[in-house]
Write a protein that holds these residues in place. Structure first.
Motif, PDB file in Angstrom:
ATOM      1  N   TRP A  56       0.460  -1.222   0.167  1.00 17.58           N
ATOM      2  CA  TRP A  56      -0.099   0.194  -0.464  1.00 17.58           C
ATOM      3  C   TRP A  56       0.762   1.411   0.493  1.00 17.58           C
ATOM      4  CZ3 TRP A  56      -3.732  -1.394   4.822  1.00 17.58           C
ATOM      5  CH2 TRP A  56      -4.488  -2.644   4.412  1.00 17.58           C
ATOM      6  N   ASP A 114       8.098   4.830  10.273  1.00 18.53           N
ATOM      7  CA  ASP A 114       7.389   3.672  10.487  1.00 18.53           C
ATOM      8  C   ASP A 114       5.782   4.580  10.666  1.00 18.53           C
ATOM      9  OD1 ASP A 114       7.195   2.658  12.347  1.00 18.53           O
ATOM     10  OD2 ASP A 114       8.511   1.056  11.945  1.00 18.53           O
ATOM     11  N   GLY A 115       4.185   3.678   9.779  1.00 22.93           N
ATOM     12  CA  GLY A 115       3.438   3.875  10.707  1.00 22.93           C
ATOM     13  C   GLY A 115       3.143   4.025  12.251  1.00 22.93           C
ATOM     14  N   SER A 116       3.555   3.077  12.183  1.00 23.98           N
ATOM     15  CA  SER A 116       3.325   2.447  13.749  1.00 23.98           C
ATOM     16  C   SER A 116       3.807   3.424  14.870  1.00 23.98           C
ATOM     17  CB  SER A 116       3.802   0.849  14.093  1.00 23.98           C
ATOM     18  OG  SER A 116       3.166   0.071  13.388  1.00 23.98           O
ATOM     19  N   VAL A 119       1.570   6.989  14.566  1.00 28.25           N
ATOM     20  CA  VAL A 119       0.872   6.637  15.330  1.00 28.25           C
ATOM     21  C   VAL A 119       0.538   6.309  16.988  1.00 28.25           C
ATOM     22  CG1 VAL A 119      -1.546   4.296  16.111  1.00 28.25           C
ATOM     23  CG2 VAL A 119      -0.729   5.147  14.220  1.00 28.25           C
ATOM     24  N   TYR A 148      -7.136  -0.462  12.494  1.00 26.40           N
ATOM     25  CA  TYR A 148      -5.976  -1.065  12.354  1.00 26.40           C
ATOM     26  C   TYR A 148      -5.626  -0.118  12.429  1.00 26.40           C
ATOM     27  CZ  TYR A 148      -1.002  -2.874  10.702  1.00 26.40           C
ATOM     28  OH  TYR A 148      -0.137  -3.692  10.766  1.00 26.40           O
ATOM     29  N   HIS A 149      -4.192   0.016  13.651  1.00 30.98           N
ATOM     30  CA  HIS A 149      -3.314   1.142  13.770  1.00 30.98           C
ATOM     31  C   HIS A 149      -1.970   0.811  13.377  1.00 30.98           C
ATOM     32  CE1 HIS A 149      -6.748   3.592  13.146  1.00 30.98           C
ATOM     33  NE2 HIS A 149      -7.241   3.177  14.357  1.00 30.98           N
ATOM     34  N   GLY A 150      -0.858  -0.445  13.486  1.00 33.16           N
ATOM     35  CA  GLY A 150       0.084  -0.597  13.303  1.00 33.16           C
ATOM     36  C   GLY A 150       0.672  -2.179  13.980  1.00 33.16           C
ATOM     37  N   GLU A 220      -9.478   5.490  11.076  1.00 33.80           N
ATOM     38  CA  GLU A 220      -8.841   5.038  10.299  1.00 33.80           C
ATOM     39  C   GLU A 220     -10.175   5.863   8.843  1.00 33.80           C
ATOM     40  OE1 GLU A 220      -7.532   1.352   8.634  1.00 33.80           O
ATOM     41  OE2 GLU A 220      -8.822   0.918  10.762  1.00 33.80           O
ATOM     42  N   ASP A 254      -6.360   8.883  10.921  1.00 31.21           N
ATOM     43  CA  ASP A 254      -5.039   7.522  10.752  1.00 31.21           C
ATOM     44  C   ASP A 254      -5.360   7.984   9.618  1.00 31.21           C
ATOM     45  OD1 ASP A 254      -3.241   5.764  10.327  1.00 31.21           O
ATOM     46  OD2 ASP A 254      -3.621   4.520  11.934  1.00 31.21           O
ATOM     47  N   ILE A 256      -2.820   6.983   7.361  1.00 30.05           N
ATOM     48  CA  ILE A 256      -1.328   6.158   6.960  1.00 30.05           C
ATOM     49  C   ILE A 256      -1.940   5.408   5.608  1.00 30.05           C
ATOM     50  CG2 ILE A 256       0.362   4.306   7.509  1.00 30.05           C
ATOM     51  CD1 ILE A 256       0.174   5.650  10.049  1.00 30.05           C
ATOM     52  N   ALA A 257      -2.562   4.898   5.770  1.00 26.53           N
ATOM     53  CA  ALA A 257      -2.952   3.382   4.535  1.00 26.53           C
ATOM     54  C   ALA A 257      -3.685   4.964   3.167  1.00 26.53           C
ATOM     55  CB  ALA A 257      -3.613   3.393   4.709  1.00 26.53           C
ATOM     56  N   LYS A 283       3.636   5.421   4.891  1.00 24.81           N
ATOM     57  CA  LYS A 283       3.437   5.339   3.271  1.00 24.81           C
ATOM     58  C   LYS A 283       4.186   6.145   1.645  1.00 24.81           C
ATOM     59  CE  LYS A 283       0.489   0.733   4.968  1.00 24.81           C
ATOM     60  NZ  LYS A 283       1.272  -0.090   4.819  1.00 24.81           N
TER      61      LYS A 283
END
Ligand SMILES: Cc1ncc(COP(=O)(O)O)c(C=O)c1O
Length: 454
Positions: A56, A114-116, A119, A148-150, A220, A254, A256-257, A283
């Protein structure tokens, strides 16, 4: 060295993420040697279309020359310096550009790798925001069910997905959960364009009852991606913003995606015309070229972190590589490319084609429901018992035909680079449709063989 030897070496020493080791060791998984635009090339030169933008993120396709040049240039100048007590031009320019691009008022940027990590920063910012204000009771979060957030423990607390996170449950602090806006399987049998986000009642109730002990709501926006591309209407976000305002709660989006064009606009929040108090991106920030993420916050959040009256309010959070100059240069080049190549302007034609062609995949799967948002299109296979196995069969057949996809349970989806050519997109959807049709033939054949063997 041949492919099989690479596979053997890999399974011996590489711990592959989200991978069933025993099954994986028996498969002829791809060994990727290079990649260009929407195509990965396997060790033997065989092309494999990247239908999921390599988890992604590869929004601008692989090996984009502008990004590669920027990385090379920066690597010759400055490879790394910390941001604790030091700054560098790539971090400054990127933070300025991000604050101009993000929903108005998100004026401060903390970088992550990174995304996590982004968050975690967002959650900790929200917690410390309240303690800075003397409200130490606000130590919990409200999130959506199946969000989902990581994979770091804080992110698992707010984004618990049973299939991913069961072994860590006891160590994570679970968020309070509102009903997931699962439009494809709406329990009220309503349509997202006319329902007025009826499922929002569950969020309203939670916030009303628990806001005094809650630091923030995290969602999200518009698409619960890892839950199986659950797409929900902008009205939900508008109501959530108003609800957080009414009860004085922080709202964390969030992105991120879905950020950087994936949802069809720069950010998903733009479609609801809302500004979160804290926003995470990752991402697509570097278009998948290098690991980098960011957490953006408003003045109202940032200003509480100024030490005053003899009390230190330092945000003790940061990772070694946050704001790395080479990743920053890649992100700046990615932002240039989104603009110069008018990537967002080019989306409608691609979105139309993808939706139309994915409707063919949905039809081939016994008219299973299709969800589409921007450059995301997902079909949730109707058959709840056998859907997961069928989705895996489709992925296997697609791989044999030259397309890489990774189903989420019984959801089969496409998430191609935003710059995918129309012929490549057509080919991806054609492979998926054929795989969907063949998967039922295969199934019948297996059933027939099984029946004969009994
Ligand atoms: C919405 C969302 N948040 C956070 C993450 C975690 O990002 P990363 O895998 O870079 O840690 C993901 C990853 O898929 C995501 O989809």
């Amino acid at each position: 060295m041949n492919e099989q030897q690479w596979r053997r070496r890999s399974t011996k020493v590489v711990w592959h993420p989200y991978t069933d080791i025993a099954a994986f060791e028996k498969t002829a998984f791809p060994v990727v040697r290079r990649a260009s635009e929407s195509t990965l090339y396997e060790w033997n030169g065989r092309p494999l279309l990247d239908g999921i933008s390599s988890w992604w993120c590869v929004n601008l396709g692989h090996s984009h020359p502008r990004l590669v040049r920027a990385i090379r240039r920066q690597a010759g100048l400055l490879q790394h310096t910390m941001l604790g007590g030091v700054t560098h031009p790539a971090a400054v320019e990127l933070a300025e550009r991000l604050t101009r691009l993000a929903p108005k008022g998100l004026r401060h940027v903390m970088f992550g790798s990174d995304g996590s990590m982004a968050v975690e920063a967002a959650l900790k910012m929200a917690l410390q925001y309240w303690t800075n204000r003397g409200e130490t009771e606000r130590a919990r979060f409200i999130a959506l069910k199946d969000g989902y957030h990581g994979d770091s423990l804080g992110a698992v607390g707010v984004g618990y997905v049973p299939a991913f996170h069961r072994p860590f449950r006891a160590a994570a602090r679970p968020a309070w959960r509102a009903e997931s806006p699962h439009c494809n399987r709406c329990p009220r049998k309503q349509r997202p364009d006319t329902c007025g986000a009826a499922c929002f009642a569950s969020m309203e109730e939670l916030v009303r009852e628990r806001h005094r002990r809650c630091a923030a709501v995290i969602v999200e926006p518009l698409c619960q991606a890892a839950a199986g591309m659950r797409i929900y209407p902008a009205e939900y976000l508008r109501r959530l913003r108003a609800l957080c305002d009414r009860y004085g709660l922080l709202l964390i989006a969030d992105e991120i995606a879905v950020g950087f064009g994936r949802a069809g606009t720069w950010f998903a929040c733009d479609q609801a015309d809302i500004r979160p108090d804290i926003m995470t991106v990752g991402k697509g920030l570097t278009a998948g070229m290098l690991p980098m993420s960011a957490t953006l916050a408003t003045d109202a959040v940032y200003d509480t972190f100024r030490s005053r009256d003899g009390r230190a309010r330092v945000f003790c959070h940061g990772a070694t590589f946050c704001g790395n100059p080479i990743a920053g240069a890649a992100a700046l080049a990615a932002l240039d490319t989104y603009k110069k190549e008018k990537v967002l302007e080019g989306l409608p034609a691609r979105m139309r084609l993808m939706k139309e062609r994915m409707a063919g995949v949905a039809a081939a799967l016994d008219d299973s429901p299709l969800g589409a948002l921007g450059m995301i299109a997902a079909v949730e296979i109707k058959d709840s018992a056998g859907g997961g196995a069928r989705a895996l069969r489709i992925a296997r057949l697609a791989r044999e035909a030259g397309l890489l996809v990774r189903p989420l349970g019984r959801v089969i989806y496409l998430w191609p680079p935003l710059t995918v050519s129309l012929p490549d997109l057509w080919r991806m959807t054609e492979i998926l449709r054929n795989a969907a049709l063949d998967s039922s033939k295969n199934e019948r054949l297996v059933c027939f063989k099984r029946a004969r063997s009994i």
